[in-house]
Design a protein around this motif. Sequence first.
Motif, PDB file in Angstrom:
ATOM      1  N   LYS A 109      33.190  -3.708 -12.701  1.00 33.63           N
ATOM      2  CA  LYS A 109      33.164  -3.659 -11.230  1.00 33.63           C
ATOM      3  C   LYS A 109      32.532  -2.353 -10.741  1.00 33.63           C
ATOM      4  N   LYS A 110      32.843  -1.257 -11.407  1.00 37.61           N
ATOM      5  CA  LYS A 110      32.229   0.020 -11.037  1.00 37.61           C
ATOM      6  C   LYS A 110      30.721  -0.042 -11.253  1.00 37.61           C
ATOM      7  N   LEU A 111      30.321  -0.602 -12.374  1.00 39.05           N
ATOM      8  CA  LEU A 111      28.903  -0.694 -12.710  1.00 39.05           C
ATOM      9  C   LEU A 111      28.138  -1.544 -11.699  1.00 39.05           C
ATOM     10  N   LEU A 112      28.784  -2.610 -11.219  1.00 41.51           N
ATOM     11  CA  LEU A 112      28.139  -3.537 -10.281  1.00 41.51           C
ATOM     12  C   LEU A 112      28.357  -3.150  -8.820  1.00 41.51           C
ATOM     13  N   GLY A 113      29.127  -2.100  -8.588  1.00 45.45           N
ATOM     14  CA  GLY A 113      29.446  -1.718  -7.210  1.00 45.45           C
ATOM     15  C   GLY A 113      30.364  -2.727  -6.538  1.00 45.45           C
ATOM     16  N   ALA A 114      31.261  -3.321  -7.329  1.00 46.03           N
ATOM     17  CA  ALA A 114      32.151  -4.362  -6.802  1.00 46.03           C
ATOM     18  C   ALA A 114      33.588  -3.882  -6.663  1.00 46.03           C
ATOM     19  N   ASN A 115      33.807  -2.579  -6.778  1.00 49.00           N
ATOM     20  CA  ASN A 115      35.168  -2.051  -6.685  1.00 49.00           C
ATOM     21  C   ASN A 115      35.524  -1.658  -5.260  1.00 49.00           C
ATOM     22  N   THR A 116      35.172  -2.527  -4.299  1.00 45.52           N
ATOM     23  CA  THR A 116      35.503  -2.323  -2.890  1.00 45.52           C
ATOM     24  C   THR A 116      36.145  -3.600  -2.350  1.00 45.52           C
ATOM     25  N   PRO A 117      36.925  -3.504  -1.272  1.00 47.08           N
ATOM     26  CA  PRO A 117      37.586  -4.692  -0.721  1.00 47.08           C
ATOM     27  C   PRO A 117      36.613  -5.769  -0.254  1.00 47.08           C
ATOM     28  N   ASN A 118      35.397  -5.391   0.101  1.00 47.27           N
ATOM     29  CA  ASN A 118      34.421  -6.352   0.613  1.00 47.27           C
ATOM     30  C   ASN A 118      33.419  -6.812  -0.438  1.00 47.27           C
ATOM     31  N   ALA A 119      33.744  -6.622  -1.698  1.00 44.50           N
ATOM     32  CA  ALA A 119      32.833  -7.032  -2.772  1.00 44.50           C
ATOM     33  C   ALA A 119      32.607  -8.538  -2.721  1.00 44.50           C
ATOM     34  N   PRO A 120      31.363  -8.997  -2.823  1.00 47.73           N
ATOM     35  CA  PRO A 120      31.087 -10.443  -2.804  1.00 47.73           C
ATOM     36  C   PRO A 120      31.657 -11.128  -4.040  1.00 47.73           C
ATOM     37  N   PRO A 121      32.067 -12.398  -3.904  1.00 49.85           N
ATOM     38  CA  PRO A 121      32.674 -13.119  -5.037  1.00 49.85           C
ATOM     39  C   PRO A 121      31.795 -13.161  -6.275  1.00 49.85           C
ATOM     40  N   TRP A 122      30.465 -13.262  -6.091  1.00 49.58           N
ATOM     41  CA  TRP A 122      29.598 -13.392  -7.263  1.00 49.58           C
ATOM     42  C   TRP A 122      29.611 -12.121  -8.104  1.00 49.58           C
ATOM     43  N   LYS A 123      29.793 -10.967  -7.449  1.00 51.04           N
ATOM     44  CA  LYS A 123      29.882  -9.719  -8.212  1.00 51.04           C
ATOM     45  C   LYS A 123      31.195  -9.640  -8.984  1.00 51.04           C
ATOM     46  N   LEU A 124      32.280 -10.089  -8.346  1.00 52.78           N
ATOM     47  CA  LEU A 124      33.566 -10.112  -9.038  1.00 52.78           C
ATOM     48  C   LEU A 124      33.515 -11.057 -10.233  1.00 52.78           C
ATOM     49  N   ALA A 125      32.902 -12.229 -10.030  1.00 50.66           N
ATOM     50  CA  ALA A 125      32.794 -13.201 -11.113  1.00 50.66           C
ATOM     51  C   ALA A 125      31.924 -12.654 -12.244  1.00 50.66           C
ATOM     52  N   THR A 126      30.847 -11.964 -11.886  1.00 51.77           N
ATOM     53  CA  THR A 126      29.973 -11.372 -12.904  1.00 51.77           C
ATOM     54  C   THR A 126      30.707 -10.309 -13.706  1.00 51.77           C
ATOM     55  N   ALA A 127      31.515  -9.509 -13.018  1.00 53.67           N
ATOM     56  CA  ALA A 127      32.331  -8.509 -13.717  1.00 53.67           C
ATOM     57  C   ALA A 127      33.302  -9.194 -14.672  1.00 53.67           C
ATOM     58  N   GLY A 128      33.848 -10.344 -14.246  1.00 53.65           N
ATOM     59  CA  GLY A 128      34.734 -11.103 -15.111  1.00 53.65           C
ATOM     60  C   GLY A 128      34.026 -11.648 -16.337  1.00 53.65           C
ATOM     61  N   VAL A 129      32.789 -12.093 -16.155  1.00 52.20           N
ATOM     62  CA  VAL A 129      31.998 -12.588 -17.282  1.00 52.20           C
ATOM     63  C   VAL A 129      31.743 -11.461 -18.288  1.00 52.20           C
ATOM     64  N   MET A 130      31.387 -10.298 -17.786  1.00 50.04           N
ATOM     65  CA  MET A 130      31.131  -9.151 -18.659  1.00 50.04           C
ATOM     66  C   MET A 130      32.392  -8.757 -19.424  1.00 50.04           C
ATOM     67  N   ALA A 131      33.526  -8.715 -18.716  1.00 47.65           N
ATOM     68  CA  ALA A 131      34.796  -8.348 -19.356  1.00 47.65           C
ATOM     69  C   ALA A 131      35.206  -9.376 -20.401  1.00 47.65           C
ATOM     70  N   GLY A 132      35.055 -10.664 -20.064  1.00 49.00           N
ATOM     71  CA  GLY A 132      35.429 -11.711 -20.995  1.00 49.00           C
ATOM     72  C   GLY A 132      34.588 -11.712 -22.255  1.00 49.00           C
ATOM     73  N   SER A 133      33.296 -11.389 -22.121  1.00 54.95           N
ATOM     74  CA  SER A 133      32.405 -11.354 -23.279  1.00 54.95           C
ATOM     75  C   SER A 133      32.851 -10.302 -24.289  1.00 54.95           C
ATOM     76  N   ILE A 134      33.314  -9.176 -23.779  1.00 51.27           N
ATOM     77  CA  ILE A 134      33.772  -8.095 -24.663  1.00 51.27           C
ATOM     78  C   ILE A 134      35.153  -8.395 -25.221  1.00 51.27           C
ATOM     79  N   ALA A 135      36.084  -8.749 -24.335  1.00 55.52           N
ATOM     80  CA  ALA A 135      37.475  -8.954 -24.745  1.00 55.52           C
ATOM     81  C   ALA A 135      37.634 -10.159 -25.664  1.00 55.52           C
ATOM     82  N   GLY A 136      36.793 -11.188 -25.468  1.00 52.75           N
ATOM     83  CA  GLY A 136      36.882 -12.367 -26.319  1.00 52.75           C
ATOM     84  C   GLY A 136      36.603 -12.055 -27.779  1.00 52.75           C
ATOM     85  N   ILE A 137      35.692 -11.129 -28.014  1.00 54.13           N
ATOM     86  CA  ILE A 137      35.373 -10.720 -29.390  1.00 54.13           C
ATOM     87  C   ILE A 137      36.449  -9.795 -29.944  1.00 54.13           C
TER      88      ILE A 137
END
Length: 311
Positions: free
Chosen positions: A105-133
């Motif tokens: 979220k920090k990398l994508l600039g999504a760590n704000t209350p008004n972050a668009p959903p697609w940025k939050l979802a993208t941050a989730g995809v990035m996190a899941g890719s790492i944590a899944g392994i």
Amino acid sequence: MSTIAAQTIIKDEDPAAFIRPPPNKKKPYPFWLGGVAATIAASITHPLDLTKVRLQATDDKRMISSLKKTVANGGVRGLFDGISGTWMRQLTYSICRFWAYDESKKLLGANTPNAPPWKLATAGVMAGSIAGIVGNPGEIIMVRMQGDAAKPIEKRLNYKNCFDALFRMVREEGTSSLMRGVGPNVVRAVLMNSSQLASYDFFKAELLKTSYFEDNIIVHTAASFAAGTVATTVCSPADVLKSRIMSASGAEGKSTIELIRRSMRNEGAMFMFRGWVPAWMRLQPTTMLIFITFEQLKNLVDWTRSFRESN
């Protein structure tokens, strides 16, 4: 020159008079906080997770009958079969995913209350890719330990605890066994984090935009309830495949494509949503417990820091 005028000149000429201390930037929370919250939540809901895995990976058909069967075979303690595997999984996978989600979220600039959903979802995809392994070995151990008692005696693995399972897997099946099912697991982790974590942030932010809610346990409960339902539905297909692949041992679990074909042939496409109800009943309270506990742990950290600063 009047006294007031002289004081005004001195004040105007003194830069220190206009220096204001910068506002204190809030310190980040410990990276492991989310993993601790997830471990607490998973410990409480372990019997439901155990039932979900057995419904997905064995011939058990109904949740209540599966629970009764577990108690009949192992007593009340049987409801907590494989709990050490659950702890290992949460203390690897969940710690990693919460940390990676915040960093993404920090990398994508999504760590704000008004972050668009697609940025939050993208941050989730990035996190899941790492944590899944990172969490894959713990995931396999958890699934195997939970499903073991439901198997015929001759097919049971009889792991003593999560560490015994880890050492035996490496010794008996090779190091590569730790990455068995990593593909479906990463897919599920991506789906989970982009739906659960991102939707929680989204629903929480939307609720706080109204004048009816404040950042308290009511909002945390409502947002986590919605996030749990979204995550259950999105993750069900990958969750079923992951459980079936990881619970298999030897040659029967090596071909993901063959497993999908066999399941489609024998059960139809709806096999991907098998166990949805117990999955929802498990994931819903787990999601709520994770985020409510997480928010309370953050409040505890804030209180502890304030206490230290005031003393």
